[in-house]
Design an enzyme around this catalytic site. Sequence first.
Site, short mmCIF file in Angstrom:
data_model
loop_
_atom_site.label_atom_id
_atom_site.label_comp_id
_atom_site.label_asym_id
_atom_site.label_seq_id
_atom_site.Cartn_x
_atom_site.Cartn_y
_atom_site.Cartn_z
CE LYS A 5 0.71 69.48 -52.14
NZ LYS A 5 -0.49 69.43 -52.96
CE1 TYR A 56 3.86 67.60 -52.84
CE2 TYR A 56 4.37 67.10 -50.55
CZ TYR A 56 3.52 67.01 -51.63
OH TYR A 56 2.31 66.35 -51.52
P1 NDP Z 1 -0.01 61.09 -58.51
O1 NDP Z 1 1.37 61.45 -58.92
O2 NDP Z 1 -0.38 59.68 -58.35
O3 NDP Z 1 -1.05 61.75 -59.54
C1 NDP Z 1 -0.96 63.10 -59.84
C2 NDP Z 1 -1.90 63.41 -60.98
O4 NDP Z 1 -1.79 64.82 -61.26
C3 NDP Z 1 -1.53 62.68 -62.26
O5 NDP Z 1 -2.69 62.30 -62.95
C4 NDP Z 1 -0.74 63.73 -63.03
O6 NDP Z 1 -0.76 63.55 -64.44
C5 NDP Z 1 -1.48 65.00 -62.65
N1 NDP Z 1 -0.64 66.17 -62.85
C6 NDP Z 1 0.59 66.39 -62.34
N2 NDP Z 1 1.09 67.54 -62.82
C7 NDP Z 1 0.16 68.05 -63.65
C8 NDP Z 1 0.10 69.20 -64.47
N3 NDP Z 1 1.12 70.06 -64.55
N4 NDP Z 1 -1.01 69.43 -65.21
C9 NDP Z 1 -2.05 68.57 -65.17
N5 NDP Z 1 -2.05 67.45 -64.42
C10 NDP Z 1 -0.95 67.19 -63.67
O7 NDP Z 1 -0.28 61.94 -57.16
P2 NDP Z 1 -1.02 61.51 -55.81
O8 NDP Z 1 -2.33 60.92 -56.14
O9 NDP Z 1 -0.07 60.80 -54.94
O10 NDP Z 1 -1.24 62.97 -55.16
C11 NDP Z 1 -2.39 63.73 -55.48
C12 NDP Z 1 -2.46 64.93 -54.52
O11 NDP Z 1 -2.40 64.49 -53.16
C13 NDP Z 1 -1.30 65.91 -54.69
O12 NDP Z 1 -1.77 67.23 -54.50
C14 NDP Z 1 -0.36 65.54 -53.56
O13 NDP Z 1 0.45 66.62 -53.17
C15 NDP Z 1 -1.36 65.17 -52.48
N6 NDP Z 1 -0.82 64.29 -51.46
C16 NDP Z 1 -0.43 63.01 -51.79
C17 NDP Z 1 0.06 62.17 -50.80
C18 NDP Z 1 0.47 60.76 -51.08
O14 NDP Z 1 0.99 60.12 -50.14
N7 NDP Z 1 0.25 60.20 -52.27
C19 NDP Z 1 0.20 62.64 -49.40
C20 NDP Z 1 -0.21 64.00 -49.20
C21 NDP Z 1 -0.72 64.78 -50.19
P3 NDP Z 1 0.54 62.92 -65.20
O15 NDP Z 1 0.85 61.63 -64.51
O16 NDP Z 1 0.06 62.76 -66.57
O17 NDP Z 1 1.64 63.96 -65.03
#
Ligand code: NDP
Length: 270
Positions: A165, A161
Amino acid sequence: MEIRFDGKRALVTGSGKGIGREIIKKLAKCGAECIALSRTQEDLDSLKTEVCESVFMTLALGVPGIQTIRVDLADWTETRQAIESLGQIDLLVNNAAAFLMCPFLDTSEEEIDRIFDVNFKGVFNVSQVVARGMIERGNGGAIVNVSSNASMIGIKTLASYCSSKGALDSLTRVMATELGPHKIRVNSVNPAVVNAGMGIAYVSDPKNAENFLPRIPLGKYVGQCENMILYIPCVSESEDVANAVSFLLSDKAGSVNGICMLVDGGLAAN
Ligand code: NDP
């Protein structure tokens, strides 16, 4: 500072849940016509209802549409065809990502591919199609990649991961350099622990919570007890990230290009 996106079409990947969902809601409130891309149809359906209801309630008139599209970004060909079918995109947020907690020595080739296919190649693929369209139309545009503070530090058990990033930050800088002359700005936001899917998954292990949270200087006020003001370490909300994203997408950030903006409560400074 009022931010408006009237007349703009915005695509947000991974907007079924968490931070991406909040970004779509924010952009819709600011007047953008939104396209929500994710994998789970039920999430997209409920988002559509929520956005229509909230935008309708706050604006009453001139409600921009919200379109949804179900795509697995890990599939290069399916993704490319889907994005090409969308037409004009003025604002792009590459938010979707896959997450894996696994010790470096135990991480398999399949797991590394799964993380990089979405977090890095997925962004590359979507951005190529969108940026080409922006260049052809000649009106510029703005792209924000949702990265992480994990791109800048080595966090135990997050080798694939963190690396994905780090690669994404590098891609952000190269895209900013190549696309800038076409009036396309490319930046990233780099949150730390957010009250959403991946952040919750990470700090639900008490060892991670004890190690990480006390290092976040920005406290949240929780109350007063015998003349002592009580704070807890700040876990950001999805809305904090959505606000940073909307600033970077907007004309207010007209000279901001190629940066990785920490939204980490001061963790990196500590
Ligand atoms: P979530 O897991 O809550 O949500 C991720 C979303 O992306 C879901 O709707 C998921 O759909 C979708 N998704 C994942 N894989 C795919 C794919 N292959 N194709 C299409 N859609 C996809 O993530 P967060 O909201 O926590 O994180 C969002 C972003 O923020 C990410 O880039 C993460 O790296 C970044 N981030 C998050 C942090 C945190 O603390 N939460 C901290 C730092 C960065 P489904 O559920 O249907 O798979």
